[in-house]
Write an enzyme that holds these catalytic residues in place. Structure first.
Site, PDB file in Angstrom:
ATOM      1  N   ASP A 106       0.838  -1.203   0.000  1.00 54.09           N
ATOM      2  CA  ASP A 106       0.000   0.000   0.000  1.00 54.09           C
ATOM      3  C   ASP A 106       0.870   1.248   0.000  1.00 54.09           C
ATOM      4  O   ASP A 106       2.001   1.214   0.500  1.00 54.09           O
ATOM      5  CB  ASP A 106      -0.812   0.141   1.305  1.00 54.09           C
TER       6      ASP A 106
HETATM    7  N1  URA Z   1      -1.000  -5.983   3.924  1.00 52.13           N
HETATM    8  C1  URA Z   1      -1.470  -4.731   3.983  1.00 52.13           C
HETATM    9  O1  URA Z   1      -2.463  -4.464   4.631  1.00 52.13           O
HETATM   10  N2  URA Z   1      -0.798  -3.781   3.324  1.00 52.13           N
HETATM   11  C2  URA Z   1       0.308  -4.011   2.609  1.00 52.13           C
HETATM   12  O2  URA Z   1       0.886  -3.088   2.024  1.00 52.13           O
HETATM   13  C3  URA Z   1       0.792  -5.326   2.563  1.00 52.13           C
HETATM   14  C4  URA Z   1       0.104  -6.300   3.236  1.00 52.13           C
END
Ligand code: URA
Length: 233
Positions: A106
């Site tokens: 993310d």
């Molecule tokens: N899980 C998440 O919630 N975000 C990420 O970036 C990777 C795994």
């Protein structure tokens, strides 16, 4: 196989079309072993390890396998909308060579991300069937309880998913938990903690398979994977 000429070599490592590569050579911008090369059709019996273009020494590998330390506020997309794109942290020619991220992190998350232009490598790591484990260090808004830990281990059902997903989570120190998962579902770690009544404040991916985030890479830094690291998948 056609002979490896200088224009072909340059095009294969992202310096435009063969015509554009020939123009670079004719402008005197290409050097080999400290000498300007004038002939764009110069033939190579073997790929040289490196070549200098516009004053910068670049590796001539065609297959890209890269580890990058993604900072926060960077998007894993070629068409990033709200933030800087992760690809802007790499040489532009990698994009011309077809580089993609292996899975995603993310925009709010940081840590290790792999990138490659080799579909089989990407697939091997992304495929849930292969079960490549990923580890994340998270800080949580609320205390991490034994009940939450047990629920994660048993498996939680996330919205729009067909089966429960489970995780091993260990509190390293108060408020800092390392969680290991086998899939890479959308926002998986954040959603899993939300499902057991907690909330992720910060999330850093610390490893993918046996590969740990290289501590020498500062945020935004990258390096090529070694052959052994590529083979470890
Ligand atoms: N899980 C998440 O919630 N975000 C990420 O970036 C990777 C795994």
């Amino acid at each position: 196989m056609p002979a490896l000429t200088l224009d072909r070599l340059l095009a294969s490592i992202g310096f435009g079309s063969r015509k554009e590569a020939r123009a670079l050579v004719r402008m005197g911008l290409v050097e080999l072993d400290g000498q300007v090369v004038e002939d764009p059709f110069m033939e190579f019996a073997e790929r040289p390890a490196a070549i200098t273009v516009n004053g910068e020494e670049v590796s001539t590998v065609e297959k890209l396998y890269v580890m990058l330390h993604k900072p926060e506020d960077v998007e894993c997309s070629h068409n990033a909308r709200d933030h800087q794109s992760v690809f802007s942290l790499l040489p532009d020619r990698f994009t011309a060579m077809g580089i993609q991220t292996v899975g995603r992190l993310d925009a709010d998350s940081e840590g290790i991300i792999l990138l490659s232009n080799q579909g089989d490598f990407i697939h091997k790591i992304e495929s849930p069937k292969k079960g490549v484990l990923k580890r994340y260090r998270v800080t949580l808004a609320r205390p991490f309880t034994e009940a939450q830990k047990a629920e994660l281990l048993k498996g939680v059902m996330l919205k729009d998913e067909r089966r429960p997903v489970l995780a091993r989570a260990i509190e390293e120190e108060a408020g800092s938990v390392v969680i290991t998962i086998g899939e890479g579902l959308y926002h998986q770690v954040r959603r899993m903690f939300a499902a057991v009544g907690n909330h992720v404040e910060t999330l850093t991916r610390i490893s993918i398979g046996n590969l740990e985030l290289d501590p020498t890479l500062g945020k935004g830094g990258w390096r090529f994977l070694t052959d052994a690291e590529v083979a470890s998948f």
